[in-house]
Design an enzyme around this catalytic site. Sequence first.
Site, PDB file in Angstrom:
ATOM      1  N   LYS A  22       0.835  -1.213   0.000  1.00 37.31           N
ATOM      2  CA  LYS A  22       0.000   0.000   0.000  1.00 37.31           C
ATOM      3  C   LYS A  22       0.868   1.261   0.000  1.00 37.31           C
ATOM      4  CE  LYS A  22      -2.031  -0.837   3.970  1.00 37.31           C
ATOM      5  NZ  LYS A  22      -1.261  -2.030   4.398  1.00 37.31           N
ATOM      6  N   ARG A  47      -8.500   1.562   9.957  1.00 31.45           N
ATOM      7  CA  ARG A  47      -8.130   0.183  10.286  1.00 31.45           C
ATOM      8  C   ARG A  47      -9.155  -0.471  11.202  1.00 31.45           C
ATOM      9  NH1 ARG A  47      -2.075   1.054   9.386  1.00 31.45           N
ATOM     10  NH2 ARG A  47      -1.082  -0.946   9.695  1.00 31.45           N
ATOM     11  N   ARG A  94      12.136  -5.847   4.243  1.00 28.92           N
ATOM     12  CA  ARG A  94      12.006  -4.414   3.971  1.00 28.92           C
ATOM     13  C   ARG A  94      13.072  -3.607   4.711  1.00 28.92           C
ATOM     14  NH1 ARG A  94       6.347  -1.526   4.703  1.00 28.92           N
ATOM     15  NH2 ARG A  94       6.482  -2.217   6.862  1.00 28.92           N
ATOM     16  N   ARG A 124      12.679  -1.559  10.301  1.00 30.11           N
ATOM     17  CA  ARG A 124      11.743  -1.109  11.323  1.00 30.11           C
ATOM     18  C   ARG A 124      11.646  -2.167  12.407  1.00 30.11           C
ATOM     19  NH1 ARG A 124       6.367   0.597   8.032  1.00 30.11           N
ATOM     20  NH2 ARG A 124       5.437  -0.387   9.867  1.00 30.11           N
ATOM     21  N   ARG A 169       1.209  -8.450  13.706  1.00 30.87           N
ATOM     22  CA  ARG A 169       0.526  -7.438  12.878  1.00 30.87           C
ATOM     23  C   ARG A 169      -0.469  -8.105  11.932  1.00 30.87           C
ATOM     24  NH1 ARG A 169       5.376  -4.492  10.326  1.00 30.87           N
ATOM     25  NH2 ARG A 169       3.860  -3.164   9.276  1.00 30.87           N
TER      26      ARG A 169
HETATM   27  P1  AMP Z   1       1.942   0.989   8.985  1.00 29.81           P
HETATM   28  O1  AMP Z   1       3.124   1.808   8.619  1.00 29.81           O
HETATM   29  O2  AMP Z   1       0.680   1.413   8.269  1.00 29.81           O
HETATM   30  O3  AMP Z   1       2.206  -0.488   8.877  1.00 29.81           O
HETATM   31  O4  AMP Z   1       1.637   1.268  10.537  1.00 29.81           O
HETATM   32  C1  AMP Z   1       2.608   0.984  11.519  1.00 29.81           C
HETATM   33  C2  AMP Z   1       1.948   0.925  12.880  1.00 29.81           C
HETATM   34  O5  AMP Z   1       1.361   2.197  13.199  1.00 29.81           O
HETATM   35  C3  AMP Z   1       0.797  -0.069  13.016  1.00 29.81           C
HETATM   36  O6  AMP Z   1       1.246  -1.385  13.302  1.00 29.81           O
HETATM   37  C4  AMP Z   1       0.012   0.547  14.178  1.00 29.81           C
HETATM   38  O7  AMP Z   1       0.647   0.295  15.417  1.00 29.81           O
HETATM   39  C5  AMP Z   1       0.132   2.030  13.884  1.00 29.81           C
HETATM   40  N1  AMP Z   1      -0.972   2.506  13.002  1.00 29.81           N
HETATM   41  C6  AMP Z   1      -0.867   2.989  11.746  1.00 29.81           C
HETATM   42  N2  AMP Z   1      -2.078   3.316  11.248  1.00 29.81           N
HETATM   43  C7  AMP Z   1      -2.968   3.031  12.233  1.00 29.81           C
HETATM   44  C8  AMP Z   1      -4.390   3.118  12.336  1.00 29.81           C
HETATM   45  N3  AMP Z   1      -5.143   3.572  11.310  1.00 29.81           N
HETATM   46  N4  AMP Z   1      -4.961   2.719  13.497  1.00 29.81           N
HETATM   47  C9  AMP Z   1      -4.226   2.268  14.536  1.00 29.81           C
HETATM   48  N5  AMP Z   1      -2.897   2.137  14.495  1.00 29.81           N
HETATM   49  C10 AMP Z   1      -2.268   2.512  13.357  1.00 29.81           C
END
Ligand code: AMP
Length: 217
Positions: free
Chosen positions: A13, A88, A127, A160, A171
């Site tokens: 994404k 989410r 990654r 990360r 996750r």
């Molecule tokens: P991502 O980079 O989108 O994989 O997000 C990394 C982390 O940020 C996730 O595993 C969550 O802990 C937090 N996070 C990102 N977007 C959201 C969201 N919409 N709701 C809750 N936590 C989020």
Amino acid sequence: MRLIFLGPPGAGKGTQAKVIAQLFTAAHLSTGEILREAVKNNTEVGKRAKSYMDKGELVPDEVVIKIVAESLARPDIARGFILDGFPRTEQQAIALDGELAKISLAIDAVIYFDTSAEVSIRRLSGRRVCRKCGANYHIASMKSRQEGVCDICAGELYQRDDDKEATVKNRLVVYERQTAALIEYYKNKGMLETVSGDLDVDAVRDHLTALFKAKRL
Ligand code: AMP
């Protein structure tokens, strides 16, 4: 264009959001990136979010909803935007509808990146991200020219914390438990478009651009 990108971690994404945002001069709103920046700068939001992010859990709805509401007030939003990683949960989706209604905007489509767990895990565990500019690489399929160094800004590439194996597995569990239901939610609203997230970057980009052309976005 006003889009939501939905799909499991590792579906591509973020990579596609960067490509499409540039092609269509739209804003790329990644709640994950905004939260990582907040953690890096040790802000109040960052301090609150860090423990959830480290475990691969979702940050509480009210924190991310506030971030998105603030982002939607940005002037560059007028040219269009891609929400990457938000909503989410159903509560976030409902809050988003409310925020958009306040500014009289609607989402054109929700793109679901249908991706197998095998591909997600392979992508996430390999990654690497630039500490300075956030560009994404992969140790096998998208190598930087010089190992550990960003092609774009020469920043340091790192893994990360939440891309480490145990957190990746959590996750994916969290995605199935809390986010996957949004596929049905948006399907029922007639907003869902599906692309295969298992394909390579160029193939997914081509599918998306063809879809946007057909939808006149
Ligand atoms: P991502 O980079 O989108 O994989 O997000 C990394 C982390 O940020 C996730 O595993 C969550 O802990 C937090 N996070 C990102 N977007 C959201 C969201 N919409 N709701 C809750 N936590 C989020």
